[in-house]
Scaffold this active site. Structure first.
Site, short mmCIF file in Angstrom:
data_model
loop_
_atom_site.label_atom_id
_atom_site.label_comp_id
_atom_site.label_asym_id
_atom_site.label_seq_id
_atom_site.Cartn_x
_atom_site.Cartn_y
_atom_site.Cartn_z
N CYS A 132 -22.87 24.60 2.22
CA CYS A 132 -21.77 23.80 2.76
C CYS A 132 -20.58 24.68 3.12
O CYS A 132 -19.82 25.10 2.24
CB CYS A 132 -21.38 22.74 1.74
SG CYS A 132 -19.97 21.76 2.22
N CYS A 135 -17.17 23.19 2.22
CA CYS A 135 -16.84 23.24 0.78
C CYS A 135 -16.46 24.66 0.37
O CYS A 135 -15.51 24.85 -0.38
CB CYS A 135 -18.02 22.80 -0.08
SG CYS A 135 -18.90 21.36 0.53
N ASP A 136 -17.20 25.66 0.81
CA ASP A 136 -17.08 27.01 0.25
C ASP A 136 -16.54 28.05 1.22
O ASP A 136 -16.27 29.18 0.81
CB ASP A 136 -18.47 27.50 -0.22
CG ASP A 136 -19.07 26.58 -1.28
OD1 ASP A 136 -18.29 25.95 -2.02
OD2 ASP A 136 -20.31 26.50 -1.38
#
Ligand code: NAP
Length: 300
Positions: A132, A135-136
Site C-alpha cells: 500500500c 499507507c507506507d
C-alpha cells in the site's frame, strides 16, 4: 438477536449494501475482519468515479463511513470463521466464538493481495515490503523505491510514489502494460519513473531491512537497490469458507449474475468476490445496492 441482514465485509460493496439496507428499514449487522473501506483505502487518488474526479481512497471511505454512521449501522470488527447458510435462519460464527443469526446474508468479503512468493518476501514484510503506497509511501520520502506489476493499481501506486520518492522503479513481467492507456501515458511522461520490463523479481535481499531486489531479465540477472518495494500484482478472492455451500469458479470467485443472487434463498454475493467482467469501485457499489434490494424484496 435475530437480524434481518448480516453483511460480511466492510468494503465499498458491503458499505453500499448497508446504506440501502438501513434506508430500506432492515435491522442490519456488518461484520468486518480488518479496517473498514477495503482495497480502495490503498488508492492514493481515484479519477474515474462519476462526479468525484479527484478524491483519495481514504477520503472516499471516510465519507462513506459518515454516511453509514448517520444511518446507525451496527458494525462489529470480527473475522468470520464459519457460515450456516442453508436454513431459513442463517448463522455466522466469528473467530472470537460469537454467533450471529439473520434471515438474509450478503457476502461482500472482497479480495486479498496476491503474493510473489519468492525468497525474502516474508522476511521483509513491513521492513521494506509493502502492499500500500498510500499507507507506507511517506516512510520512503526522497529514496529510491520499486513497484511490481503492470495493472492499474501498480501504475497508480508508481505515479503517487513518484511525487514523494527520488526514483520509482516499475518492474513488470511483460513488455506491455495491462493498465488503461491514460495511466500508461502518464507513467511515460514522469521523468523519475524508470521502467524495467520485461523483468521478474526472483528474490528480496537485505539485512535488517530490504536493500535490493534481484531481477531476472532477458539479459540475465540484475540487482536493483531499493529502500522499499510496493507489490501490486493483483488480488485473489478468499471465498473458500463458502465452498461447501456455494459454487465457486476455477479462480475461486462465487458464481452469481448481475442480480447478486446465489443458489441459496436469502444469500447474496456482492463486489469483487463475485464472478463479473469488471472489478471497479463503481461496480462494487452497484452490487451492494442490488444485493441489498434483493434482500429487502426477499424479506417482504
Ligand atoms: P490486475 O489488473 O490483475 O494486474 C495485475 C498485474 O500484476 C498484471 O500486470 C500482471 O501481469 C501482474 N502479475 C500478476 N501475477 C504476477 C506475478 N506472479 N508476478 C509478476 N507480475 C504478476 O490487478 P490490479 O492492478 O490490482 O487491478 C485489479 C482490478 O482493479 C482491475 O480490474 C483494475 O482495472 C481495477 N482497478 C481499477 C482502478 C481504476 O480504475 N482507477 C485502479 C486500480 C485497480 P500480466 O499483465 O502479465 O498478467
Amino acid at each position: 438477536m435475530l437480524y434481518d441482514l448480516i453483511i460480511v465485509g466492510g468494503g465499498i460493496a458491503g458499505l453500499t449494501a448497508a446504506i440501502y439496507a438501513r434506508r430500506g428499514g432492515l435491522n442490519t449487522l456488518l461484520l468486518e475482519g480488518g479496517a473498514p473501506g477495503g482495497q480502495i483505502i490503498a488508492s492514493p487518488e481515484l479519477e474515474n468515479y462519476p462526479a468525484l474526479p479527484k478524491v483519495s481512497g481514504v477520503a472516499f471511505v471516510q465519507r462513506l463511513l459518515e454516511q453509514t454512521a448517520a444511518l446507525e449501522l451496527e458494525i462489529k470488527y470480527e473475522t468470520v470463521s464459519k457460515l450456516h447458510l442453508t436454513e431459513e435462519i442463517k448463522e455466522v460464527e466469528t473467530a472470537s466464538g460469537a454467533k450471529y443469526q439473520a434471515r438474509t446474508i450478503i457476502w461482500a468479503a472482497g479480495l486479498v493481495a496476491r503474493r510473489l512468493d519468492c525468497p525474502g518476501e516474508e522476511q521483509f514484510l513491513g521492513r521494506g515490503v509493502s502492499f500500500c503506497a498510500a499507507c507506507d509511501g511517506m516512510l520512503y520520502k526522497g529514496k529510491d523505491v520499486a513497484v511490481i506489476g503492470g495493472g492499474n493499481t501498480a501504475l497508480e501506486e508508481a505515479l503517487f510514489l513518484s511525487k514523494i520518492c527520488l526514483h520509482v522503479h516499475l518492474v513488470h513481467r511483460r513488455d506491455s502494460f495491462r493498465a488503461e492507456a491514460a495511466l500508461v501515458q502518464k507513467i511515460k511522461q514522469r521523468p523519475n519513473i524508470v521502467l524495467h520490463m520485461p523483468a521478474q523479481v526472483s528474490r528480496f535481499e537485505g539485512n535488517k531491512r530490504l536493500e535490493q531486489l534481484v531481477l531476472q531479465t532477458p539479459d540475465g540477472r540484475e540487482v536493483l537497490p531499493t529502500a522499499a518495494v510496493f507489490q501490486a500484482i493483483g488480488k485473489l478472492p478468499s471465498n473458500q469458507i463458502l465452498s461447501d455451500n456455494l459454487a465457486l469458479d476455477a479462480s475461486g470467485y462465487v458464481i452469481a449474475g448481475e442480480d447478486c443472487c446465489t443458489a441459496l434463498p436469502g444469500v447474496y454475493v456482492a463486489g469483487d468476490c463475485r464472478t463479473k467482467p469488471l472489478r471497479q469501485l463503481i461496480t462494487a457499489a452497484a452490487d451492494g445496492a442490488v444485493a441489498a434490494s434483493r434482500a429487502i424484496a426477499y424479506l417482504h
